[in-house]
Design a protein around this motif. Structure first.
Motif, PDB file in Angstrom:
ATOM      1  N   PRO A 221      -5.046  -8.540  -7.256  1.00  4.87           N
ATOM      2  CA  PRO A 221      -5.257  -7.269  -6.280  1.00  4.87           C
ATOM      3  C   PRO A 221      -4.264  -7.745  -5.076  1.00  4.87           C
ATOM      4  CG  PRO A 221      -7.339  -7.936  -6.736  1.00  4.87           C
ATOM      5  CD  PRO A 221      -6.510  -8.886  -7.343  1.00  4.87           C
ATOM      6  N   ASP A 222      -3.365  -6.556  -4.635  1.00  9.49           N
ATOM      7  CA  ASP A 222      -2.479  -7.062  -3.511  1.00  9.49           C
ATOM      8  C   ASP A 222      -2.444  -5.850  -3.007  1.00  9.49           C
ATOM      9  OD1 ASP A 222      -0.289  -8.392  -2.120  1.00  9.49           O
ATOM     10  OD2 ASP A 222       1.292  -7.457  -3.469  1.00  9.49           O
ATOM     11  N   GLY A 223      -3.019  -5.663  -1.827  1.00 17.69           N
ATOM     12  CA  GLY A 223      -2.972  -4.526  -0.824  1.00 17.69           C
ATOM     13  C   GLY A 223      -3.503  -3.342  -1.722  1.00 17.69           C
ATOM     14  N   LYS A 227      -0.339  -7.551  -7.873  1.00 17.00           N
ATOM     15  CA  LYS A 227       0.681  -8.481  -8.051  1.00 17.00           C
ATOM     16  C   LYS A 227       0.534  -9.204  -9.355  1.00 17.00           C
ATOM     17  CE  LYS A 227       4.400 -11.017  -7.040  1.00 17.00           C
ATOM     18  NZ  LYS A 227       5.710 -10.454  -6.757  1.00 17.00           N
ATOM     19  N   SER A 228       1.747  -9.196 -10.096  1.00 14.79           N
ATOM     20  CA  SER A 228       1.497  -9.631 -11.544  1.00 14.79           C
ATOM     21  C   SER A 228       1.585 -11.350 -11.404  1.00 14.79           C
ATOM     22  CB  SER A 228       2.659  -9.172 -12.355  1.00 14.79           C
ATOM     23  OG  SER A 228       2.816  -7.830 -12.386  1.00 14.79           O
ATOM     24  N   THR A 229       0.792 -11.955 -12.256  1.00 10.93           N
ATOM     25  CA  THR A 229       0.728 -13.211 -12.342  1.00 10.93           C
ATOM     26  C   THR A 229       1.127 -13.908 -13.740  1.00 10.93           C
ATOM     27  OG1 THR A 229      -1.572 -13.045 -12.567  1.00 10.93           O
ATOM     28  CG2 THR A 229      -0.967 -13.539 -10.455  1.00 10.93           C
ATOM     29  N   ILE A 428       2.493  -1.506 -12.002  1.00 10.09           N
ATOM     30  CA  ILE A 428       1.213  -1.786 -11.187  1.00 10.09           C
ATOM     31  C   ILE A 428       1.288  -2.126  -9.799  1.00 10.09           C
ATOM     32  CG2 ILE A 428      -0.042  -1.694 -13.652  1.00 10.09           C
ATOM     33  CD1 ILE A 428      -0.691  -4.738 -12.912  1.00 10.09           C
ATOM     34  N   GLY A 429       2.458  -2.559  -9.487  1.00 10.32           N
ATOM     35  CA  GLY A 429       2.679  -3.260  -8.139  1.00 10.32           C
ATOM     36  C   GLY A 429       2.302  -2.659  -7.065  1.00 10.32           C
ATOM     37  N   GLY A 430       2.214  -1.194  -6.910  1.00  4.24           N
ATOM     38  CA  GLY A 430       1.989  -0.514  -5.802  1.00  4.24           C
ATOM     39  C   GLY A 430       1.602   0.854  -6.249  1.00  4.24           C
TER      40      GLY A 430
END
Length: 430
Positions: A221-223, A227-229, A428-430
């Motif tokens: 999760p990022d906001g 964030k892809s890992t 999926i970044g935002g």
């Protein structure tokens, strides 16, 4: 249910449907959130999701406990369901209880068309919800989906071949798994068509197990997004182990396709394969080629690199939701409470699925393959709860592209994971 279980472990098929007629919703005689005399509670479940005997008893019991209430139970088809659900959920008269795929739930929750059930979880048997499926029903810290049922992958194998190769018991670690492949090759390798493990190049569901087992993940999760890992050390280790399995087994499975193309169960049924990673419901498909293969087949959990443990598995399945515009939301919650009771979750298990809202899997455990799935599912996980995850599965899947590029040598490990990371971030970044 057997037909759905083939899809449940993938859960992607539901996002591929783009056509279908819009359905009417809960009926004109609905009478408020609590449901009144003469109210109709409309329930949509998917074809094959629950035995007819179960839903008949469930609906009769609910109607008996709520005099004057009629359950309008409707079975929906997978073909075209995405558009049909989108239209129904946006209407003023949607169905009151709907089954949706677990990877669909965050997308509908993000659109504001599902009821927040966070405060109702405990009354809906929340203490027994399957952890991995529970996570798939959550969005931005709130619960919108109640776990219904799930399936997960396991290693399905030929017991007779293992015995002939001198493998006394199923592998309990990745190293024992590799050792078993070596023994199977030594015993049957003179047959050029033999494969110790059938391993197609794009089985990204299996890849998830290897990534998670090595401490990695797809994304964090990022906001408001993720964030892809995929370029993390754990993800790289999982990808490396996938390649190790492919090379050790010498599988002839295509590196540029998945387990459905060609159908791996049919390959297994041909008698030249000792193992594949799949779901129990694929065995009857293999038996269409060789009716005797069922008795020869066993299963064990996908091994972990840590001896004695199993790797985490992807849980595919369904959640139950209540549309925000339901005119009978209180009745809908009462229906969910009954459906998720041990009485009916036991029947879900007896039909061959892992019950999403019960820890009682004794009915499923009566089947050796089902018992392994039930065991593995306790260590199950969900994909990132991004509203855009459907685009990953139904579009140009970065995980599939990464696997093929790395396995074919088109890209090295760092390049394959970096490119996949960038591609996934764009979705999926935002």
């Amino acid at each position: 249910m057997k037909r759905w279980l083939k899809l449940a472990a993938g859960a992607a098929a539901i996002t591929l449907a783009t056509a279908g007629c819009a359905g009417s919703g809960g009926g004109d005689d609905a009478s408020g959130a609590g449901g009144g005399q003469g109210s109709t509670l409309t329930v949509w479940l998917m074809t094959g999701s629950a035995p007819d005997s179960m839903t008949k008893a469930l609906n009769q019991e609910f109607e008996a406990a709520h005099p004057g209430i009629k359950v309008d139970y409707q079975i929906q088809q997978w073909n075209g369901i995405q558009q049909k659900l989108t239209t129904a959920l946006a209407s003023d008269t949607p169905p009151d209880v709907i089954e949706v795929g677990n990877t669909q739930t965050p997308a509908f929750a993000s659109q504001g068309v599902l009821t927040d059930l966070s405060g109702d979880a405990q009354n809906l048997n929340g203490a027994q919800w399957l952890a991995g499926l529970k996570a798939s029903g959550e969005y931005e810290g709130k619960t919108y989906g109640v776990p219904f049922y799930a399936a997960s992958r396991e290693v399905i194998y030929r017991k007779d071949m293992f015995e002939q190769a001198g493998i006394a018991k199923p592998p309990a670690s990745t190293q024992e798994w590799l050792d078993a492949i070596t023994k199977l090759k030594a015993k049957f390798g003179s047959d050029k068509e033999f494969q110790p493990l059938y391993m197609p190049g794009q089985n990204w569901y299996a890849l998830l197990s290897f990534i998670w087992d090595n401490g990695g993940d797809i994304a964090k999760p990022d906001g408001k997004g993720f964030k892809s890992t995929l370029d993390s050390a754990g993800a790289k280790a999982g990808l490396e182990f996938y390649k190790q399995l492919v090379e050790a087994s010498g599988t002839t499975a295509p590196k540029d396709n998945d387990e459905a193309n060609p159908q791996q169960a049919g390959i297994y049924g041909g008698g030249k394969v000792a193992m594949f990673i799949g779901v129990p419901s694929e065995v009857p498909t293999a038996a269409e080629t060789d009716p005797g293969i069922t008795a020869k087949t066993g299963a064990f959990p996908i091994p972990s690199e840590n001896a004695g443990k199993s790797a985490p598995v992807f849980l595919g399945g369904s959640n139950l939701v209540v549309p925000v515009n339901s005119k009978n939301s209180d009745l809908a919650k009462e229906y969910l409470k009954l459906l998720t009771s041990t009485k009916y979750m036991t029947q879900v298990a007896a039909a061959g699925a892992v019950p999403g809202a019960s820890t009682d899997v004794s009915a499923l455990s009566k089947d050796p393959l089902g018992a392994v799935m039930a065991q593995a599912s306790q260590n199950g996980r969900a994909v990132p709860t991004s509203p855009k995850w459907g685009e990953v599965e139904s579009g140009q899947n970065p995980l599939k592209d990464m696997l093929t590029a790395y396995l074919t040598g088109k890209k090295n490990l760092d390049q394959a994971t970096a490119d996949a990371n960038t591609a996934l971030d764009k979705i999926i970044g935002g």
